[in-house]
Structures are given as structure tokens and as C-alpha cells.
Write a protein that holds these residues in place. Structure first.
Motif, mmCIF file in Angstrom:
data_model
loop_
_atom_site.group_PDB
_atom_site.id
_atom_site.type_symbol
_atom_site.label_atom_id
_atom_site.label_comp_id
_atom_site.label_asym_id
_atom_site.label_seq_id
_atom_site.Cartn_x
_atom_site.Cartn_y
_atom_site.Cartn_z
ATOM 1 N N LEU A 420 -5.828 -7.416 -12.023
ATOM 2 C CA LEU A 420 -5.502 -7.258 -10.640
ATOM 3 C C LEU A 420 -6.593 -6.813 -9.508
ATOM 4 O O LEU A 420 -6.266 -7.226 -8.222
ATOM 5 C CB LEU A 420 -4.240 -5.969 -10.595
ATOM 6 C CG LEU A 420 -2.901 -6.125 -11.334
ATOM 7 C CD1 LEU A 420 -2.256 -4.701 -11.217
ATOM 8 C CD2 LEU A 420 -2.219 -7.379 -11.081
ATOM 9 N N GLU A 421 -7.388 -6.357 -10.022
ATOM 10 C CA GLU A 421 -8.842 -6.210 -8.941
ATOM 11 C C GLU A 421 -9.394 -7.256 -8.495
ATOM 12 O O GLU A 421 -10.071 -7.377 -7.444
ATOM 13 C CB GLU A 421 -9.780 -5.015 -9.759
ATOM 14 C CG GLU A 421 -9.250 -3.814 -10.196
ATOM 15 C CD GLU A 421 -9.060 -2.978 -8.813
ATOM 16 O OE1 GLU A 421 -10.149 -2.738 -8.115
ATOM 17 O OE2 GLU A 421 -7.896 -2.716 -8.488
ATOM 18 N N TYR A 422 -9.345 -8.408 -9.253
ATOM 19 C CA TYR A 422 -9.971 -9.698 -8.928
ATOM 20 C C TYR A 422 -9.147 -10.114 -7.574
ATOM 21 O O TYR A 422 -9.932 -10.691 -6.815
ATOM 22 C CB TYR A 422 -9.743 -10.945 -9.848
ATOM 23 C CG TYR A 422 -10.458 -10.741 -11.193
ATOM 24 C CD1 TYR A 422 -11.902 -10.974 -10.858
ATOM 25 C CD2 TYR A 422 -9.959 -10.486 -12.276
ATOM 26 C CE1 TYR A 422 -12.572 -10.673 -12.071
ATOM 27 C CE2 TYR A 422 -10.850 -10.166 -13.409
ATOM 28 C CZ TYR A 422 -12.024 -10.341 -13.369
ATOM 29 O OH TYR A 422 -12.861 -10.437 -14.382
ATOM 30 N N ALA A 423 -7.711 -9.677 -7.309
ATOM 31 C CA ALA A 423 -7.331 -10.403 -5.911
ATOM 32 C C ALA A 423 -7.413 -9.215 -4.767
ATOM 33 O O ALA A 423 -7.015 -9.731 -3.848
ATOM 34 C CB ALA A 423 -5.820 -10.594 -6.249
ATOM 35 N N GLY A 424 -8.241 -8.144 -5.141
ATOM 36 C CA GLY A 424 -8.152 -7.279 -4.153
ATOM 37 C C GLY A 424 -7.853 -5.769 -4.708
ATOM 38 O O GLY A 424 -7.211 -5.608 -5.528
ATOM 39 N N ARG A 425 -8.403 -4.820 -3.947
ATOM 40 C CA ARG A 425 -8.334 -3.490 -4.436
ATOM 41 C C ARG A 425 -6.979 -2.804 -4.179
ATOM 42 O O ARG A 425 -6.291 -3.143 -3.057
ATOM 43 C CB ARG A 425 -9.535 -2.620 -3.701
ATOM 44 C CG ARG A 425 -10.738 -2.984 -4.305
ATOM 45 C CD ARG A 425 -11.837 -1.635 -3.631
ATOM 46 N NE ARG A 425 -12.963 -2.197 -4.073
ATOM 47 C CZ ARG A 425 -14.188 -1.253 -3.985
ATOM 48 N NH1 ARG A 425 -13.878 0.082 -3.565
ATOM 49 N NH2 ARG A 425 -15.462 -1.401 -4.649
ATOM 50 N N HIS A 426 -6.403 -2.303 -4.999
ATOM 51 C CA HIS A 426 -5.048 -1.535 -5.071
ATOM 52 C C HIS A 426 -5.248 0.119 -5.025
ATOM 53 O O HIS A 426 -6.360 0.384 -5.851
ATOM 54 C CB HIS A 426 -4.401 -2.034 -5.931
ATOM 55 C CG HIS A 426 -3.913 -3.520 -6.155
ATOM 56 N ND1 HIS A 426 -4.907 -4.450 -6.423
ATOM 57 C CD2 HIS A 426 -2.915 -4.151 -5.571
ATOM 58 C CE1 HIS A 426 -4.363 -5.480 -6.303
ATOM 59 N NE2 HIS A 426 -2.964 -5.610 -5.673
ATOM 60 N N PRO A 427 -4.301 0.708 -4.506
ATOM 61 C CA PRO A 427 -4.648 2.159 -4.696
ATOM 62 C C PRO A 427 -4.644 2.600 -6.253
ATOM 63 O O PRO A 427 -3.590 2.191 -6.928
ATOM 64 C CB PRO A 427 -3.516 2.640 -3.869
ATOM 65 C CG PRO A 427 -3.217 1.850 -3.095
ATOM 66 C CD PRO A 427 -3.547 0.481 -3.527
ATOM 67 N N ALA A 428 -5.479 3.270 -6.775
ATOM 68 C CA ALA A 428 -5.644 3.367 -8.078
ATOM 69 C C ALA A 428 -4.392 4.373 -8.565
ATOM 70 O O ALA A 428 -3.776 4.246 -9.549
ATOM 71 C CB ALA A 428 -6.883 4.365 -8.552
ATOM 72 N N GLY A 429 -4.002 5.529 -7.580
ATOM 73 C CA GLY A 429 -2.874 6.276 -7.996
ATOM 74 C C GLY A 429 -1.535 5.544 -8.082
ATOM 75 O O GLY A 429 -0.530 5.629 -9.020
ATOM 76 N N GLU A 430 -1.343 4.464 -7.444
ATOM 77 C CA GLU A 430 -0.163 3.705 -7.368
ATOM 78 C C GLU A 430 0.071 2.795 -8.652
ATOM 79 O O GLU A 430 0.957 2.802 -9.217
ATOM 80 C CB GLU A 430 -0.054 2.926 -5.921
ATOM 81 C CG GLU A 430 1.150 1.907 -5.843
ATOM 82 C CD GLU A 430 1.064 1.261 -4.921
ATOM 83 O OE1 GLU A 430 1.625 -0.092 -4.940
ATOM 84 O OE2 GLU A 430 0.625 1.434 -3.854
ATOM 85 N N LEU A 431 -1.101 2.221 -8.954
ATOM 86 C CA LEU A 431 -1.431 1.447 -9.937
ATOM 87 C C LEU A 431 -0.993 2.435 -11.397
ATOM 88 O O LEU A 431 -0.140 1.793 -12.072
ATOM 89 C CB LEU A 431 -2.567 0.765 -10.222
ATOM 90 C CG LEU A 431 -3.022 -0.344 -9.241
ATOM 91 C CD1 LEU A 431 -4.696 -0.599 -9.509
ATOM 92 C CD2 LEU A 431 -2.011 -1.648 -9.701
ATOM 93 N N ILE A 432 -1.617 3.383 -11.529
ATOM 94 C CA ILE A 432 -1.381 4.099 -12.685
ATOM 95 C C ILE A 432 -0.036 4.652 -12.779
ATOM 96 O O ILE A 432 0.639 4.798 -13.960
ATOM 97 C CB ILE A 432 -2.388 5.295 -12.533
ATOM 98 C CG1 ILE A 432 -3.612 4.773 -12.706
ATOM 99 C CG2 ILE A 432 -2.055 6.465 -13.615
ATOM 100 C CD1 ILE A 432 -4.969 5.946 -12.671
ATOM 101 N N GLY A 433 0.726 5.116 -11.699
ATOM 102 C CA GLY A 433 1.890 5.576 -11.413
ATOM 103 C C GLY A 433 2.923 4.592 -11.998
ATOM 104 O O GLY A 433 3.942 4.800 -12.907
ATOM 105 N N ASP A 434 2.699 3.490 -11.285
ATOM 106 C CA ASP A 434 3.720 2.605 -11.687
ATOM 107 C C ASP A 434 3.488 1.957 -13.023
ATOM 108 O O ASP A 434 4.662 1.758 -13.924
ATOM 109 C CB ASP A 434 3.358 1.013 -10.637
ATOM 110 C CG ASP A 434 3.989 1.447 -9.336
ATOM 111 O OD1 ASP A 434 4.528 2.323 -9.055
ATOM 112 O OD2 ASP A 434 3.584 0.312 -8.521
#
Length: 555
Positions: A420-434
Motif C-alpha cells: 500500500l505504501e507504493y501508492a502513497g503514505r497512509h497513517p500507520a495507526g489507521e493501517l494497523i487498526g483496520d
């Protein structure tokens, strides 16, 4: 007589998490997927378009398939995998470009997962089976997409799939053109050695399955080259060893030595032929000359026909994936594709195996999320670091997954999140929680669907397989007793009996782990297996016609 058994069986807790002996060929898919992924990733890095990695990754993952097949069949199988990947991705991308409705996207994802499960089980492609297709198509459903972009994105997948085909089929064939046949023959020799060392029903059954697999590989490999002919003679030796009456340490040591030399890079061992080898190879040649395509298509249609035991498992996949997606969406997850993938990954041949996979998937994903959290800061230091971590986790997943599925999931989870990081950074907490929420809900709802959507056809499959095994044995007995029995007829009868015994064992093990079943004819299954193994031993010995007394009990 049918064995009495409870409708609901107890479920293990620790057994599914124990580590196994690694596969003897784990490095094949591991190295292939690394090479097939690195080439398009580096090209996109050069073009400064790493945001397109998701589409090339779909084609690169096709390099995981077909490593247990001889190259002639592998070429067709991997090409079919690439085509299936492109078609599934096309449905997802077109759907994503036409609607933003989460409810519709989840429904399409569940339908795709069920169809992919059904087709992969029917064609028996794998490992890794349908979960890779479901991962790609489900993720693509929730990726931003415009209709005009779809052809270009599919072209990227097709191009990466072509790289996977070259890496999986062409490259190893140039290095060692008879590698799959040698590995299959070595497995048969080792299994026969285990039986020669400790004769018994368990070792005999395992050896029969290994020999059957070796013959299938050799027949699918194409014309008989000198090396393949030597391998066929070794499989005849393995077959002959199944007729041993008691422990034979010398024979076991001899078979293991041949297995080691067969697996090595030197010449194929060429011992003196076993008795009856020439006649058997004539039968093998006759079977090789028979047209295969019609029989293969007929078998595929039979597995997809109404009444197939594969249909209830596909129904479980549909229901479980849909419910998991909708519940995750209701819980506030914006892109609940991982819940769909988690549910789809659980469905094995029966409820007990699905429970095992539920434990393994949940544990592996939760640990994998922690690994992702640990490596994310380093992966964000630059594109080469991100590519390197994805390649490392791709290799580690294949290296570990044959030890246990949960161990492989520890590597798969951070790799999937890093993509997912290839398309752009995402909030780490949101990624982990989801991801944690998706995993827990997907696993719980997915297993609930496995329990509630029953597969009452499993017991019927056992009865059908039992009847087929008894018919195949009777046919083999008649063939052996015929005064003018030719090698082709004997070989076909033996192969039919072997295949029916393998199918019977698979059907019985599947039904034994299923809930809500009527009583199984386990005593009849055991008697049929023992009688079939005695008949196979008689065909291996080549001792001429069977006497009436033997037909009634000794064979």
C-alpha cells in the motif's frame, strides 16, 4: 457397518500451530516470486511510477504457481493462472470504476472469491490456491480507478505475468529440464523406503500415493527421453518394494540411496530393472499415447457438476466473505477487503481443517501487524528500502509457510501492508487498526459460515469413492486373471486402482473432519484399502493369473 460419530466434533487448539518439516522444494516458489517481482518493480522505479506496483504485483504473484508440475504442463498451468488473474482483476477494476458503493464492492468481492475457490479446487491448481487471486481482486475493488485507466493497468499485469511465466517455466527448464520428474521420483523412492523399513497400512498408503504422483508427473512430462526412462524404471522399483512382506533394511537403504542420487544434479541412477519392468513400460507408453485433453476436460466438468462436493465449500466462501465484508464496513473500516481475504483464506476441505486455518491465520496476521509496525519507519526511508522489504517478506513467506501457515502469515501480512505504501503514505495507526479489526472479524465470521453452511455431500463422496475403488479392484483382478492380459491393459488397471485408492483416502479424510454428517462406512473403507493394496502388490509381483481363492480374500 458404519462407525458412530458425533455431529459436532471437538476442535484442536495447539496441534494446528505446531511446526512441520519444511517442503523439499520451498526455495522454488520463494526464489521465483522474488525474481518475478524485482524485475517489474525496478523498471517502475526507473520510470518513477512505483504507484503502479499493485498492478504488476498481480502478475508477479503468478510465479508462485505450478512448481510441482513438469514443465510441459507447467507452461499451460501458469499461462492459465496469468489469464485467470487478469480476468479477475479486470472485473474488479471495471467495477471499482463504475461504482463507489461499498455494499456493491463487497458483493462483487464475495462472488469473485467464491468463483475463484471453486475453479481452483476443480482444477486442483496450487499451492497457493485461490487466496492469491482473492487478495488481488479484493484489493483492486477498493483502489481508486477510472474506466479509461483499466486497459493500461491490465497491460501491466499481463506484462508482469509474462515475466512470471518466463521465470517459472523457461528459466528452470533451461537449467534442469527433468527437475520436476526427478523430485517426484525421489519422493516415491523415499516413501517406498519408509514402507520397506516399517511395513504397515500407513506407510503402504503413503507410498501408494507417492508412486501414483510420480507416475502422473512422468506421464505429463511428455515423450520418454533416456533420463525419463531411467526415472520410470526407478518408479517400478518403488512399486515392487510395496509388495515386501516384512521389514527389509537393505532394500530401504538402497531405495534411499537412489532417491538421494535422483534428487542430486548427477546422472539418474540406472540399476538393473526390476522384474516385469519392460512389460510395465510398454503399458506406460500405451497410456502416454492415449489422448489426455478430453479426459481432463471431462474430469473438470464432473467436479463442477451439480452435486459436486466442491459446491458447498464455494457457498461457504460466498456467505463468509460477504458477511465479513459487511460487518467490517459497519464497524467503520473504509476498505474492508482484508476481511474478505481473511475469510476466503480459511475455507479448506472440511470444518476441522478450516478451524485449523482460522487459528493459524489469526495468529500469523496479528504477529505480522507487529512486524509491520517495526519495519515501517525503515521502509519509509526510500523506495529501494521499500522494494527490498517487500522482496524479503515475499521470500520469507514462501520459506516459512510450509513449516506452518501461521508462520508464513507473519511474513505475508507486512508485505501486503507495505504494498500500500507504493501508492502513497497512509497513517500507520489507521493501517494497523483496520488490519487487526479485519483479521478478527474476518476469521470469526468466516469460521461461523463454515459451521453453518453444511457440506452433507462429503459422506456421499465417500460412498461413491468406495464403490469406485471396489469396481477398480474387481477390474484389476479380472485383468490379472485374463490369459491374454497385455502390459497396456495391466498398467491401465493398476493405474485406475491406484487412483481410486488415493481418491478414497482423500474423500474419507475430508468427510471425517466435516460436521453434521451421517455415519461414515469407515470399516468398509479400511477393508477396501487393504484389499486394494494387496491387489496392487499382486500386480507388482507379476505372478500371473490370480487363483479363485486369492480373488476371494488373499488379493
Amino acid at each position: 457397518m458404519r462407525s458412530r460419530r458425533p455431529f459436532v466434533r471437538s476442535l484442536p487448539l495447539t496441534g494446528p500451530l505446531r511446526l512441520n518439516t519444511p517442503s523439499d522444494m520451498w526455495f522454488k516458489p520463494a526464489s521465483s516470486v522474488v525474481v518475478a517481482t524485482a524485475i517489474p518493480n525496478l523498471v517502475l522505479l526507473r520510470a518513477d511510477r512505483l504507484d503502479l506496483v499493485m498492478y504488476t504485483m498481480a502478475g508477479s504473484l503468478c510465479a508462485l504457481y505450478g512448481h510441482n508440475l513438469p514443465y510441459a504442463r507447467r507452461a499451460r498451468a501458469v499461462a492459465g493462472v496469468v489469464l485467470g488473474m487478469v480476468l479477475g482483476l479486470a472485473v474488479s477494476l471495471v467495477t471499482a470504476s463504475l461504482t463507489g458503493s461499498t455494499a456493491v464492492l463487497i458483493a462483487v468481492g464475495a462472488l469473485l472469491a467464491a468463483g475463484q475457490k471453486l475453479l481452483c479446487d476443480a482444477t486442483r491448481i496450487g499451492p497457493p490456491g485461490p487466496v492469491i487471486f482473492t487478495f488481488v481482486s479484493s484489493a483492486a475493488l477498493f483502489a481508486p480507478q477510472r474506466l479509461g485507466q483499466v486497459p493500461g493497468h491490465l497491460a501491466l499485469t499481463l506484462g508482469a505475468g509474462a515475466v512470471s511465466w518466463a521465470v517459472t517455466v523457461v528459466a528452470p527448464a533451461l537449467i534442469r529440464r527433468d527437475g520436476p520428474e526427478r523430485r517426484a521420483t525421489a519422493r516415491a523412492l523415499n516413501a517406498a523406503a519408509a514402507h520397506a523399513a516399517e511395513p504397515g497400512h500407513r506407510t503402504h498408503r503413503a507410498a501408494v500415493a507417492a508412486v501414483h504422483g510420480a507416475w502422473g508427473t512422468l506421464l505429463a512430462a511428455g515423450r520418454p527421453t533416456p533420463a525419463r526412462r531411467a526415472l520410470e524404471r526407478l518408479v517400478v522399483h518403488a512399486e515392487t518394494a510395496l509388495s515386501t512382506g516384512g521389514p527389509d533394511g537393505a532394500e530401504a537403504a538402497r531405495l534411499r540411496t537412489w532417491a538421494r542420487l535422483t534428487r542430486a544434479r548427477g546422472p539418474v541412477p540406472d540399476p538393473a530393472p526390476a522384474p516385469g519392468t519392460d512389460a510395465e513400460l510398454l503399458g506406460v507408453d500405451a497410456e502416454r499415447a492415449a489422448p489426455e485433453a478430453r479426459g481432463t476436460l471431462r474430469a473438470l466438468l464432473r467436479r463442477l457438476a451439480p452435486g459436486s462436493p466442491l459446491l458447498p465449500v464455494a457457498a461457504r466462501t460466498l456467505v463468509g466473505c460477504a458477511l465479513a465484508g459487511y460487518i467490517c464496513s459497519a464497524a467503520g473500516v473504509g476498505r474492508p477487503y482484508w476481511a474478505i481475504v481473511t475469510a476466503a483464506s480459511l475455507y479448506q476441505a472440511n470444518v476441522t481443517l478450516s478451524w485449523n486455518r482460522t487459528l493459524q491465520r489469526t495468529l500469523g496476521n496479528l504477529i505480522g501487524v507487529l512486524v509491520f509496525a517495526a519495519v515501517l519507519p525503515v521502509a519509509r526511508t526510500g523506495p529501494l528500502a521499500l522494494i527490498g522489504f517487500c522482496l524479503f517478506f515475499g521470500f520469507a513467506a514462501e520459506a516459512l509457510i510450509t513449516r506452518n501457515y501461521w508462520l508464513g502469515s507473519v511474513a505475508v501480512t507486512p508485505m501486503a501492508l507495505l504494498v500500500l505504501e507504493y501508492a502513497g503514505r497512509h497513517p500507520a495507526g489507521e493501517l494497523i487498526g483496520d488490519r487487526v479489526l479485519d483479521t478478527v472479524i474476518g476469521a470469526a465470521v468466516g469460521f461461523l459460515a463454515a459451521v453453518l453452511v453444511t457440506n452433507r455431500r462429503a459422506a456421499g463422496r465417500v460412498e461413491q469413492a468406495l464403490a469406485a475403488a471396489e469396481q477398480a479392484r474387481a477390474h484389476a483382478v479380472r485383468t490379472l486373471a485374463a490369459p491374454a492380459c497385455g502390459p497396456a491393459a495391466l498398467d491401465a488397471a493398476r493405474r485406475r486402482l491406484t487412483g481410486s485408492l488415493v481418491e478414497l483416502r482423500e474423500a474419507e479424510e475430508t468427510a471425517a473432519g466435516e460436521w453434521w454428517q451421517r455415519d461414515l462406512p469407515q470399516e468398509a473403507v479400511l477393508a477396501a484399502e487393504r484389499a486394494g493394496h494387496r491387489t496392487l502388490a499382486a500386480t507388482a509381483k507379476r505372478r500371473g493369473p490370480i487363483l479363485p481363492a486369492q480373488e476371494n480374500g488373499a488379493v
